[in-house]
Every structure is written in structure tokens, then in C-alpha cells.
Design an enzyme around this catalytic site. Structure first.
Site, mmCIF file in Angstrom:
data_model
loop_
_atom_site.group_PDB
_atom_site.id
_atom_site.type_symbol
_atom_site.label_atom_id
_atom_site.label_comp_id
_atom_site.label_asym_id
_atom_site.label_seq_id
_atom_site.Cartn_x
_atom_site.Cartn_y
_atom_site.Cartn_z
ATOM 1 N N ALA A 170 0.827 -1.221 0.000
ATOM 2 C CA ALA A 170 0.000 0.000 0.000
ATOM 3 C C ALA A 170 0.861 1.272 0.000
ATOM 4 O O ALA A 170 2.011 1.266 0.441
ATOM 5 C CB ALA A 170 -0.911 -0.023 1.234
ATOM 6 N N PHE A 172 1.257 5.749 0.760
ATOM 7 C CA PHE A 172 1.090 6.591 1.954
ATOM 8 C C PHE A 172 -0.162 7.444 1.918
ATOM 9 O O PHE A 172 -0.612 7.925 2.951
ATOM 10 C CB PHE A 172 2.317 7.514 2.134
ATOM 11 N N LYS A 196 1.610 -5.369 3.417
ATOM 12 C CA LYS A 196 2.672 -4.435 3.788
ATOM 13 C C LYS A 196 2.148 -3.016 3.622
ATOM 14 O O LYS A 196 2.008 -2.521 2.504
ATOM 15 C CB LYS A 196 3.907 -4.629 2.891
ATOM 16 N N GLU A 199 5.427 2.237 4.723
ATOM 17 C CA GLU A 199 6.301 2.423 5.890
ATOM 18 C C GLU A 199 6.210 3.846 6.434
ATOM 19 O O GLU A 199 6.732 4.141 7.492
ATOM 20 C CB GLU A 199 7.746 2.072 5.515
ATOM 21 N N ARG A 200 5.512 4.724 5.682
ATOM 22 C CA ARG A 200 5.403 6.115 6.138
ATOM 23 C C ARG A 200 4.151 6.355 6.974
ATOM 24 O O ARG A 200 4.057 7.354 7.672
ATOM 25 C CB ARG A 200 5.409 7.046 4.924
ATOM 26 N N CYS A 304 -4.740 10.276 -5.618
ATOM 27 C CA CYS A 304 -4.501 9.766 -6.973
ATOM 28 C C CYS A 304 -5.567 10.266 -7.921
ATOM 29 O O CYS A 304 -5.383 10.258 -9.129
ATOM 30 C CB CYS A 304 -4.482 8.247 -6.962
ATOM 31 N N GLU A 404 4.008 13.614 -12.570
ATOM 32 C CA GLU A 404 2.992 13.729 -11.513
ATOM 33 C C GLU A 404 3.599 14.571 -10.388
ATOM 34 O O GLU A 404 4.669 14.231 -9.878
ATOM 35 C CB GLU A 404 2.648 12.325 -10.992
HETATM 36 P P1 NAD Z 1 5.399 4.429 -3.499
HETATM 37 O O1 NAD Z 1 5.441 3.692 -4.778
HETATM 38 O O2 NAD Z 1 6.588 5.214 -3.091
HETATM 39 O O3 NAD Z 1 5.093 3.412 -2.306
HETATM 40 C C1 NAD Z 1 4.047 2.469 -2.405
HETATM 41 C C2 NAD Z 1 4.504 1.157 -1.801
HETATM 42 O O4 NAD Z 1 5.540 0.597 -2.598
HETATM 43 C C3 NAD Z 1 5.061 1.308 -0.408
HETATM 44 O O5 NAD Z 1 4.574 0.271 0.394
HETATM 45 C C4 NAD Z 1 6.566 1.247 -0.600
HETATM 46 O O6 NAD Z 1 7.238 0.631 0.484
HETATM 47 C C5 NAD Z 1 6.736 0.415 -1.846
HETATM 48 N N1 NAD Z 1 7.840 0.881 -2.700
HETATM 49 C C6 NAD Z 1 8.261 2.161 -2.866
HETATM 50 N N2 NAD Z 1 9.251 2.208 -3.785
HETATM 51 C C7 NAD Z 1 9.455 0.957 -4.202
HETATM 52 C C8 NAD Z 1 10.323 0.369 -5.161
HETATM 53 N N3 NAD Z 1 11.200 1.098 -5.853
HETATM 54 N N4 NAD Z 1 10.268 -0.956 -5.344
HETATM 55 C C9 NAD Z 1 9.389 -1.712 -4.655
HETATM 56 N N5 NAD Z 1 8.533 -1.204 -3.741
HETATM 57 C C10 NAD Z 1 8.560 0.113 -3.510
HETATM 58 O O7 NAD Z 1 4.085 5.351 -3.552
HETATM 59 P P2 NAD Z 1 3.666 6.437 -2.492
HETATM 60 O O8 NAD Z 1 4.561 7.619 -2.631
HETATM 61 O O9 NAD Z 1 3.491 5.828 -1.160
HETATM 62 O O10 NAD Z 1 2.205 6.826 -3.034
HETATM 63 C C11 NAD Z 1 1.972 7.857 -3.945
HETATM 64 C C12 NAD Z 1 1.773 7.321 -5.339
HETATM 65 O O11 NAD Z 1 0.687 6.392 -5.334
HETATM 66 C C13 NAD Z 1 1.368 8.377 -6.348
HETATM 67 O O12 NAD Z 1 2.061 8.145 -7.545
HETATM 68 C C14 NAD Z 1 -0.122 8.153 -6.543
HETATM 69 O O13 NAD Z 1 -0.636 8.566 -7.789
HETATM 70 C C15 NAD Z 1 -0.199 6.686 -6.406
HETATM 71 N N6 NAD Z 1 -1.532 6.249 -6.070
HETATM 72 C C16 NAD Z 1 -2.268 5.690 -7.061
HETATM 73 C C17 NAD Z 1 -3.562 5.294 -6.803
HETATM 74 C C18 NAD Z 1 -4.397 4.692 -7.879
HETATM 75 O O14 NAD Z 1 -5.431 4.147 -7.559
HETATM 76 N N7 NAD Z 1 -3.985 4.760 -9.126
HETATM 77 C C19 NAD Z 1 -4.098 5.450 -5.523
HETATM 78 C C20 NAD Z 1 -3.297 6.020 -4.526
HETATM 79 C C21 NAD Z 1 -2.013 6.411 -4.821
#
Ligand code: NAD
Length: 519
Positions: A170, A172, A196, A199-200, A304, A404
Site C-alpha cells: 500500500a 502513503f 505491507k 512504511e510512512r 490519486c 505527476e
Molecule cells: P510508493 O510507490 O513510493 O510506495 C508504495 C509502496 O511501494 C510502499 O509500500 C513502498 O514501500 C513500496 N515501494 C516504494 N518504492 C518501491 C520500489 N522502488 N520498489 C518496490 N517497492 C517500492 O508510492 P507512495 O509515494 O506511497 O504513493 C503515492 C503514489 O501512489 C502516487 O504516484 C499516486 O498517484 C499513487 N496512487 C495511485 C492510486 C491509484 O489508484 N492509481 C491510488 C493512490 C495512490
């Protein structure tokens, strides 16, 4: 004691409980129905975005801990998948009531770790709660099909059965809603889940686990691990995990889709977005501008489905100064302060990235008609605030348009006609959501037909479907086949077993093997 009173008592109990030890505030793992202190040596600090204070430390779970959690999911699957579907439904009924009763406490935790306003945090919980409510109808959504007499004395029927252990990763920005998009659907259909959280913002997921225990969900049906890349790789690689639900950024989403996919797993990956609001000059001006300001700057632009891009068509361009006036009136403050419209963004790094993207727009020729970069919030000088910001005269090649921003920044493009506006939206690689503002039914219908986005609003700025539908982002915003929640969510977490059976009153003895296809 009535259920309502019982829940009230539980709510007070939950409010007092702590998921962190007093001396060293740590977030626990949740394995086999118990909150467990990690033995890791690697921890991640979680900061309150309004104050920069560390509120808890999250463990990067060790390989042994993740393996223990997965073994617990595997063991629980055997009994949970054989439990009656109505008993799984009952867990959802109880969870629904418990979440409702604890809404305020859940929201407080979200505001503390994520920064959004308390009202918005309640919305975060509510939209997840609606998925739980929809899960109460899964017994009728998980029905198979039957045809009697496909041949003499032969019937065929199908069963819709769970996959086994599933996993969720998931982001943040919706600490409660997105875990609630995942585990309720997974487990009501008979799977178990290794989840999972981001972590934030781990706290509210841990509170939901306490409620899940109280709702009578057996140990091991949902387990929680924390961490970053190692935890994600563990999920992508473990052969016992059959399906992965992911929501987050493009980088992580594409990586997980590919790595888990290579390992034969089913993956649904919701990723980034650039949602356009198209404004026609026949729209209701007051409503449109208020909706645009709310959808662009609400939750500090970290939704999002935020309308981060506006396309003003023809004469509607004259309304832009009025939009600026509305944006200026929004109150930027800590999320728990009453009356706040825009809280902080998630981190100092995020604020820097947002400010850099604003600057890139200026350097590339956009006009910065409202600049929120220098804002200070009295009493919260260490918070990660960005005020509402508007860039006009943006063109599709500019970085502030191609990337974005995920902050309280609205980029505005101009178009001469509705056709031009539709072309702009369709040329953008993302396809999460879009909206048109108009009082002309024919224009709205044309927009709906020609636009290439998964979720379309007509005079609705953030058209997130309720859970009887599914969350249907497309193109660059989604990878996978079946979407989150609704009927598609049930499909994602299940597979079909088709049984053909022959029962004959008088047995016929075959004198030789039939080698040809029956005709
Ligand atoms: P993120 O990708 O940084 O983190 C999401 C999850 O992925 C976290 O649990 C994190 O630990 C893990 N993660 C982060 N980087 C990773 C990597 N390189 N490899 C594997 N795992 C990794 O996203 P975020 O910053 O927490 O959330 C914001 C993003 O989520 C924005 O781009 C937003 O548009 C998107 N979002 C999309 C939707 C949708 O339905 N399309 C909904 C909510 C958020």
C-alpha cells in the site's frame, strides 16, 4: 450488553491502546493474531508532517519474520477457506460496526502520520469502510454457474474459489482506504493476506488489525509485515503467494508487476495519475471553480484522483483570476487544527520535489500566478507545507505537465475547442480519472464517449466509484486485468473450478476404451 454499547466500550479501549512501546516508540508486526516486536536492527522513522517530530519507528522486518508471517498465512488458509462463507461474511459485519465506532480514533492516527485534515482523514476511513460494507454481499457475488444435462445424466457446474495466500502493498496517501481496498475483499472470498502498509503511515493499519481481531477473524488470516524493498521482493518472490495487489507510484508499480508477474503471480497495479478537469464556458461558474479548487488542493493534492490539471476552453479562460481568489482563501495549517483546508505534504523530500517541479515550470515558460512555496505556518514552522500554487500557460512538453507533482499545485492549459481539450487529455499517458464541467448535455456526452480515461466525471470533480462498481483506472495508471473492489475485485481474488459429473441410476459397463472425442 447490546452490540452498540459493546462497540462503544471497545472504541474507548482502542483510544487508550498504544501500538508503540513508551520508551522507544516502535510499530509492531502483526503475526498470527498477535502484535509482535521486530528483532530487526533496521528501523525507519515516521515523522508527523506538521511538526517534523518522530511519532513512531517502523521495523524493516527480517527474512525470518516475513517467513513466519507467510507460514501463518498458509496454515490459516486451510481452515479459513473451508469455513462457511456466511461466517466470513459475519466477520465483515462486525468489522464494519467496529470501524464506524472507532472512526474518530482512526482518523486521528491518519492525521498524525500522514498530515491530512481530520475531516479528510475520516473520509479516508469512510471510503475504505464502504468496501467492507460491500464485502458483506460477497456470498452472492461469489456464486458459480450450473448447467444441468450437458449430456445424458451429466451436469456441469462451476465453483468460484479462493487463490490461497495473497499479498498487498500500500501507498502513503490513503493509509486506511487502500489497505481496506485489499484485505476485506481478499479474505471474505476465502484467501489469506500478507499485507505491507506504507512504511510512512503504518499506524492505522495496525489499529484495523486490532479491530479485525475483535471482529473474530482467526489468527493468520491477515498478517502485517513492514519494510521497503526487501519486503516487496519477498512478496514478489515467495512461491506460496498467488496474487499481489499494489497501489503506489509508477516506479514501484511497474517493478512489482514485472517481478511478481515473472514469478507467475496475478498482479493488479494502480499507479500514478495526471487527472484533467476540462472547463467549458457554459459550465456553472461558481460550482466549477469551487469544485476545481477543492479537487486540486484538497488533501494537499496528494490524491490519486486529484484534479491536478485544468484545461480551460475558449471563453472559460477568463475565469482563471477568480479561481486564484478561491485558492488564496484556503487555509493552510496542521491537519488537526479546526478549519484547515490544506495540510502539509508527506515529507521534506516531497516538498522539495514539488517546489523543484514548480520552478521547472517557471524556467520552461509557464506563468506562476499563485506561488505557495514560501509559506510558513505559525506554530508549525518545521512542518512540510506547500500552499496552493497555480501555473498557467503550461504546455504538454513541460516537466510540470509530464510528471505527476502530487502536491497542491494546479497546472492550467488552454484549449480553443472541446475537441482540442479531448486531444490533450487523450495524449497524456495516464488514464486514471478526468472530469468535464458543462451544462451542455451533448458536449458532456461527446466527452464521455471520446475520452480515454478509466473514470469520468460530468460536473463531478473526483469521480471515484462506490464499491458496487470498481476503481477502473486505465492506460499508464494501471497494469493488470481485474481492478480493485466491486465485482472485479472478487474476480481478482478468485479462480473458477468447473466440475462435470456423471451420475447414472443404472451403471453402464464400457466394454472398451473410447479414444475418439465424443460427438
Ligand atoms: P510508493 O510507490 O513510493 O510506495 C508504495 C509502496 O511501494 C510502499 O509500500 C513502498 O514501500 C513500496 N515501494 C516504494 N518504492 C518501491 C520500489 N522502488 N520498489 C518496490 N517497492 C517500492 O508510492 P507512495 O509515494 O506511497 O504513493 C503515492 C503514489 O501512489 C502516487 O504516484 C499516486 O498517484 C499513487 N496512487 C495511485 C492510486 C491509484 O489508484 N492509481 C491510488 C493512490 C495512490
Amino acid at each position: 450488553m447490546s452490540l452498540v454499547r459493546l462497540i462503544g466500550a471497545e472504541a474507548r479501549l482502542l483510544a487508550k491502546r498504544s501500538y508503540s512501546s513508551a520508551a522507544v516508540p516502535t510499530t509492531k508486526l502483526f503475526i498470527d493474531g498477535k502484535f509482535v516486536e521486530s528483532k530487526t536492527t533496521e528501523w525507519i522513522d515516521v515523522h508527523n508532517p506538521a511538526t517534523n517530530q518522530v511519532v513512531t519507528r517502523v521495523p524493516k522486518a527480517t527474512q525470518d519474520e516475513m517467513r513466519t508471517a507467510l507460514e501463518s498465512n498458509k496454515k490459516a488458509f486451510k481452515s479459513w477457506s473451508n469455513q462457511s462463507i456466511v461466517s466470513r461474511q459475519q466477520v465483515m459485519f462486525k468489522l464494519q460496526a467496529l470501524i464506524k465506532a472507532n472512526m474518530g480514533e482512526l482518523a486521528k492516527n491518519i492525521t498524525q502520520e500522514q498530515g491530512k485534515t481530520l475531516v479528510d482523514a475520516e473520509g479516508d476511513v469512510l471510503r475504505g469502510l464502504q468496501v467492507v460494507e460491500h464485502c458483506c454481499s460477497i456470498p452472492s457475488l461469489q456464486m458459480g454457474e450450473t448447467v444441468a444435462n450437458v449430456a445424458r445424466d451429466m451436469d456441469t457446474y462451476s465453483l468460484v474459489v479462493p487463490l490461497g495466500v495473497t499479498a498487498g502493498v500500500a501507498p502513503f496517501n490513503f493509509p486506511a482506504m487502500i489497505p481496506l481496498w485489499m484485505f476485506p475483499v481478499a479474505i471474505t472470498t476465502g484467501n489469506t493476506m500478507l499485507l505491507k502498509p506504507s512504511e510512512r503511515v503504518p499506524g492505522v493499519t495496525m489499529m484495523l488489525m486490532e479491530l479485525l481481531n475483535e471482529a473474530g477473524c482467526p489468527p493468520g488470516v491477515v498478517n502485517i509485515i513492514h519494510g521497503q524493498h526487501d519486503a516487496v521482493n519477498f512478496i514478489c518472490d515467495a512461491p506460496e503467494i498467488k496474487a499481489v495487489s499494489f497501489v503506489g507510484s509508477d516506479t514501484a508499480g511497474k517493478y512489482i508487476y514485472e517481478r511478481a508477474g515473472k514469478n507467475g503471480k496475478r498482479v493488479q497495479s494502480n499507479m500514478g495519475a495526471k487527472n484533467h478537469g476540462v472547463v467549458l464556458s457554459d459550465a456553472n461558474k461558481e460550482n466549477t471553480l469551487n469544485q476545481l479548487a477543492g479537487a486540486a488542493f484538497g488533501a494537499a493534492g496528494q490524491r490519486c484522483m486529484a484534479l491536478s490539471t485544468a484545461v480551460f476552453v475558449g471563453e472559460a479562460q477568463k475565469w482563471i483570476p477568480d479561481l486564484v481568489e478561491r485558492a488564496k482563501k484556503l487555509k493552510v495549517n496542521a491537519g488537526h487544527v479546526p478549519g484547515t483546508d490544506v495540510g502539509p505534504v508527506i515529507s521534506a523530500a516531497s516538498r522539495q520535489r514539488i517546489n523543484d517541479l514548480i520552478e521547472s515550470g517557471v524556467q520552461e515558460g509557464a506563468k506562476l500566478i499563485l506561488d505557495g512555496r514560501q509559506i510558513t505556518v505559525p506554530g508549525y514552522e518545521d512542518g512540510y507545507f506547500v500552499g496552493p500554487t497555480i501555473l498557467t500557460d503550461v504546455t504538454p512538453s513541460m516537466k510540470c505537465y509530464t510528471e505527476e507533482i502530487f502536491g497542491p499545485v494546479l497546472v492550467i492549459l488552454n484549449a480553443d475547442t472541446l475537441d482540442d481539450a479531448i486531444s490533450i487529455v487523450n495524449a497524456n499517458p495516464y488514464g486514471n480519472g478526468t472530469a468535464v464541467f458543462t451544462t451542455n448535455g451533448a458536449a458532456a456526452r461527446k466527452f464521455v464517449n471520446e475520452i480515454d480515461a478509466g473514470q469520468v466525471g460530468v460536473n463531478v470533480p473526483i469521480p471515484v466509484p462506490l464499491p458496487m462498481f470498481s476503481f477502473t483506472g486505465t492506460r499508464g495508471s494501471f497494469r493488470g486485468d481485474h481492478h480493485f473492489y466491486g465485482k472485479q475485485g472478487v474476480k481478482f481474488y478468485t479462480q473458477t473450478k468447473t466440475i462435470t459429473q456423471l451420475w447414472r441410476e443404472t451403471d453402464v459397463t464400457h466394454t472398451q476404451a473410447a479414444v475418439a472425442m465424443p460427438t
